[in-house]
Design a protein around this motif. Structure first.
Motif, short mmCIF file in Angstrom:
data_model
loop_
_atom_site.label_atom_id
_atom_site.label_comp_id
_atom_site.label_asym_id
_atom_site.label_seq_id
_atom_site.Cartn_x
_atom_site.Cartn_y
_atom_site.Cartn_z
N SER A 21 0.83 -1.22 0.00
CA SER A 21 0.00 0.00 0.00
C SER A 21 0.86 1.26 0.00
CB SER A 21 -0.95 0.01 1.20
OG SER A 21 -0.24 0.05 2.42
N ASP A 202 -5.16 4.33 1.38
CA ASP A 202 -6.03 4.55 0.22
C ASP A 202 -7.30 3.73 0.39
OD1 ASP A 202 -7.01 5.35 -2.17
OD2 ASP A 202 -5.62 4.20 -3.41
N GLN A 204 -10.78 2.61 -0.87
CA GLN A 204 -11.58 2.52 -2.08
C GLN A 204 -13.08 2.51 -1.72
OE1 GLN A 204 -10.21 2.43 -5.28
NE2 GLN A 204 -8.37 2.93 -4.10
N ASP A 294 -9.51 -4.33 -1.95
CA ASP A 294 -9.67 -3.02 -1.33
C ASP A 294 -11.13 -2.62 -1.14
OD1 ASP A 294 -6.97 -2.81 -1.18
OD2 ASP A 294 -6.74 -1.40 -2.85
N THR A 298 -13.49 -1.96 2.57
CA THR A 298 -14.38 -0.86 2.93
C THR A 298 -15.76 -1.40 3.30
OG1 THR A 298 -13.17 0.55 1.37
CG2 THR A 298 -15.29 1.37 2.19
N ARG A 323 -9.12 3.10 8.88
CA ARG A 323 -10.28 2.56 8.16
C ARG A 323 -11.54 2.66 9.01
NH1 ARG A 323 -9.45 0.22 3.41
NH2 ARG A 323 -7.30 -0.25 2.79
#
Length: 408
Positions: A21, A202, A204, A294, A298, A323
């Motif tokens: 990542s 990051d 998504q 990814d 989420t 997260r």
């Protein structure tokens, strides 16, 4: 490319965990901003083998090239203790020499912890080739008080090694993921070489909605979905969590659904699978072993009610906190180190002694018995959102390239 254009080498000997990542974030920033010069990613053969699909998105970027380290520059990601540090230093010394042969202007060591002595010993070579170096310091712990003889000896050894590394003239910056450690590091050398590095991640868009996720898994409104995500190992607390479940009452267990997702640690898969199977006899567990895309990451966070950060005396940062904060859900996490500091200072949830099954069970009980009011004073959704907004791929990459490339 002109002779004065920067040539930056990202050097990483490891391939598990955060390593992919971080390289992705740096490469995306490089490509999106069209920075001048050349970026070379120098990684191990296992990295390229395990992440070939993930790095395909950068194959079309002419200014990014991928190089493979030799077998002599290999190192295991689990190097711990003096023997492990010696082995890791030897591997990093070879890797740095291979990086020097690429004629870069700057080398970024993506795991500086294991490269400290190698950088110090190669400072003359770096200076002779006009190469600057920087690195990410994941586990600074000199700001923690030492307790016991072995801890004092270990602290002294780390301090000596760190002082020597900081004296290397070609070392420009030490990017520190723990803001609490910056001052203590700089005090060792009386120089501002350590700077805080936001721990970007990051995130998504979710693959499905929270409603659909819970419907697909038959999660009732009265049930609390608790997520244990990431690298599944004893060090990350998986056995402590399962042990804590045994201390819950039957009524509490009926209210709880535990979601476990991620890759198991090397050599621990059989033990973890057996422990999960045993716990399934008394509590509902949704188990998704292996790689998690990814978008589905989420989905897991947005579909859950609580995230667990049950690390065992972990000194570094945690992407799980970011997260969970981005998804707007509270955590039950370790009270130790940077994780504990971030939970308390940003009101991300409850911090407990995660090395204690009893303490974890007590935290679970408070939430299950009160159906979330236990988080009223411990979790602030607005502050959690601010915490997530400060730690982004943009702030992460900008901080590193401001030194390595001289860009903002």
């Amino acid at each position: 490319m002109s002779a004065s254009s920067p040539h930056i080498v990202l050097l990483d000997l490891y391939h598990r965990g955060h390593h992919l990542s971080y390289i992705q974030m740096l490469c995306r920033y490089w490509a999106d901003t069209a920075l001048a010069g050349k970026l070379t990613v120098l990684v191990s053969e296992p990295f390229l083998e395990n992440h070939s699909k993930a790095i395909d998105e950068f194959r079309h970027v002419d200014s990014i090239q991928w190089k493979t380290l030799s077998a002599s520059a290999s190192a295991s990601g689990g190097n711990i203790g003096l023997k492990g540090m010696i082995q890791a230093n030897s591997a990093h010394k070879v890797a740095l020499q291979e990086a020097v042969s690429l004629n870069p202007s700057h080398i970024v060591c993506l795991f500086w912890d294991h490269a400290q002595l190698a950088i110090a010993s190669l400072n003359r070579v770096l200076r002779a080739n006009n190469i600057e170096v920087s690195g990410i310091f994941f586990r600074p712990d000199l700001h923690h008080a030492a307790s016991g003889f072995s801890s004092i000896v270990r602290r002294w050894r780390k301090m000596v090694m760190l002082k020597r590394a900081l004296r290397a003239g070609q070392l420009q910056k030490v990017f520190c993921l723990n803001p609490l450690a910056v001052d203590s590091i700089n005090a060792l050398n009386k120089a501002e070489k350590a700077v805080f590095l936001p721990d970007g991640i990051d995130i998504q868009p979710s693959s499905v909605s929270r409603y659909d996720f819970r419907k697909d898994h038959q999660l009732e409104d009265h049930q609390l979905a608790m997520l244990l995500f990431g690298s599944l190992s004893a060090r990350k607390g998986v056995f402590k969590v399962l042990g804590a479940l045994d201390q819950l009452t039957e009524t509490q267990r009926l209210k709880l659904v535990l979601i476990i997702a991620g890759k198991t640690g090397t050599g621990e898969k059989e033990a973890i699978d057996q422990a999960i199977s045993a716990s399934k006899q008394s509590i509902r567990i949704i188990y998704e072993p292996g790689y998690v895309p990814d978008a589905h990451m989420t989905t897991l966070f947005e579909g859950s009610d609580v995230a667990l950060v049950a690390y065992q005396k972990h000194t570094g940062s945690s992407g799980i906190l970011l997260r969970a904060a981005a998804a707007g859900i509270p955590v039950i996490g370790s009270d130790f180190g940077l994780v504990g500091h971030n939970i308390r200072s940003n009101k991300l949830g409850m911090d407990v002694d995660t090395t204690s099954e009893h303490a974890l069970a007590h935290a679970f009980s408070k939430v299950l018995d009160g159906e979330m009011p236990a988080f009223d004073l411990a979790f602030d959704a607005l502050r959690a959102a601010d915490f997530a907004a400060l730690n982004t791929p943009l702030t992460f990459a900008q901080t590193i390239f401001s030194t390595a490339h001289g860009s903002d």
